[in-house]
Design an enzyme around this catalytic site. Structure first.
Site, short mmCIF file in Angstrom:
data_model
loop_
_atom_site.label_atom_id
_atom_site.label_comp_id
_atom_site.label_asym_id
_atom_site.label_seq_id
_atom_site.Cartn_x
_atom_site.Cartn_y
_atom_site.Cartn_z
N SER A 168 0.86 -1.19 0.00
CA SER A 168 0.00 0.00 0.00
C SER A 168 0.90 1.24 0.00
CB SER A 168 -0.95 -0.03 1.20
OG SER A 168 -1.84 1.07 1.17
N HIS A 194 -2.53 -1.14 -3.47
CA HIS A 194 -3.70 -0.28 -3.32
C HIS A 194 -3.55 0.92 -4.24
CE1 HIS A 194 -4.29 -1.91 1.05
NE2 HIS A 194 -4.72 -2.76 0.13
N ASP A 290 -4.58 -4.71 5.89
CA ASP A 290 -4.90 -5.56 4.75
C ASP A 290 -3.71 -6.46 4.43
OD1 ASP A 290 -6.40 -6.57 2.62
OD2 ASP A 290 -5.65 -5.07 1.21
#
EC number: 3.1.1.61
Length: 354
Positions: A168, A194, A290
């Protein structure tokens, strides 16, 4: 009077965006806008006067280009910078260059209904600013292209081996550092970063020019091949699946997981099911959690798993959560990950069919 709030300076030539960013930031109890600037030249003086913790910077501006300003800033006074970008091909390419120069992350401005759209992003923008304030900004040293360096030795293995990566905040550059040294006949790599739709194609094209392996945005149903890296398209979950003796990619637009689509957990979960001990799972820099649960599933399925260490992360969020969950077998510096992947792929010998 001193304040523990995160001090933010907003730089944008649009008065509307400056106003919206101020509203969003000032609505949070732990941050405040200390100044706004219509261009980098005004911002330069305000940085000296206000000493902000985080800078939000429009990608395209008059008087001085946002990239030129960012490059000078990261060379002379490295600080956390959050880019504000348009959802255009040009905007995505400039944003990726900004991340390469040291920007922590970016917000993509909505194409329609900017006021409503930006206000809907309030929670996301606030989280990004918090992550940026905790990040490790660093000046980017010029490096020779990877193709000028000797590649890592390719492991002797079957096409069953597959490397699975999730990232991310800070991930675009971390992924580049992992992929660039890989040999042309490396095991296949699947990556969830992401990133909104419209940016992943530019990201894949940029990496493809820098790497020996082929890098592309993933397409539903395509076969997974050695020597190729596949980037999950923005706004789509990516899964590793089986079709007979082959691996294939599956994309779907199911609801976000952990507030993300694509989600790292979705990819890791599918790799645990479809590849098991033939997979190598890697969790890189990023905010949030995540990927932690999915990496643990991969480890439990027999996969080798590793997390990027705190020192080399821009934001030590996702790797920390994975480590705390017991999901990572090893924790190593970013610079050591490519060699570790090739060594591990070879050490496991000829892959076992699941």
């Amino acid at each position: 009077m001193t304040s523990n709030k995160i001090k933010v300076l907003c730089v944008d030539d649009s008065a509307l965006i400056r106003d919206l960013m101020s509203k969003i930031i000032d609505s949070q109890p732990d941050m405040e806008v200390v100044a706004t600037a219509p261009d980098p030249l005004v911002a330069r003086d305000l940085i000296k006067r206000t000493n902000p913790d985080v800078l939000t910077l429009d990608v395209e501006m008059p008087r001085m280009d946002g990239l030129d300003f960012l490059e000078r800033l990261m060379r002379l006074r490295p600080m956390p910078v959050l880019m504000v970008s348009s959802l255009t091909q040009k905007g995505s390419e400039i944003t990726l260059r900004a991340l390469e120069l040291g920007a922590v992350d970016f917000v993509a401005k909505p194409e329609m209904g900017i006021r409503e759209g930006m206000l809907e992003y309030t929670e996301m923008i606030a989280d990004m600013i918090r992550a940026a304030a905790r990040s490790r900004p660093r000046a980017v040293a010029k490096q020779p292209p990877a193709k000028d360096k000797a590649p890592l030795k390719a492991p002797l293995l079957s096409s069953e081996k597959v490397i699975i990566i999730g990232a991310s905040t800070g991930g675009t550059e971390a992924i580049r550092h992992v992929l660039e040294p890989l040999p042309a006949n490396s095991p296949a790599v699947l990556i969830t970063q992401h990133m909104p739709g419209g940016f992943t194609k530019s990201f894949a094209e940029r990496l493809d020019k820098l790497c020996r392996i082929s890098v592309k945005e993933a397409v539903d149903g395509e076969r997974v091949l050695p020597g190729h890296a596949y980037i999950a398209p923005g706004d789509w979950h990516m899964k590793l699946a089986r079709s007979g003796a082959n691996y294939v990619i599956r994309l779907d637009d199911a609801p976000p997981v952990n507030r993300h689509r694509p989600s790292v957990d979705v990819l890791f979960h599918s790799a645990a099911q479809s590849a098991g001990r033939n997979a190598i799972g890697v969790i890189l820099t990023g905010m949030g959690r995540d990927g932690a649960a999915g990496l643990l599933e991969m480890r439990q399925a027999g996969s080798y798993t590793l997390a990027q260490d705190e020192e080399s992360c821009v934001v030590f969020g996702m790797p920390r959560e994975a480590i705390v969950a017991g999901a990572a077998i090893d924790t190593i510096a970013l610079s050591e990950i490519p060699a570790a992947l090739m060594k591990r792929a070879e050490a496991s010998g000829r892959a076992q069919r699941v």
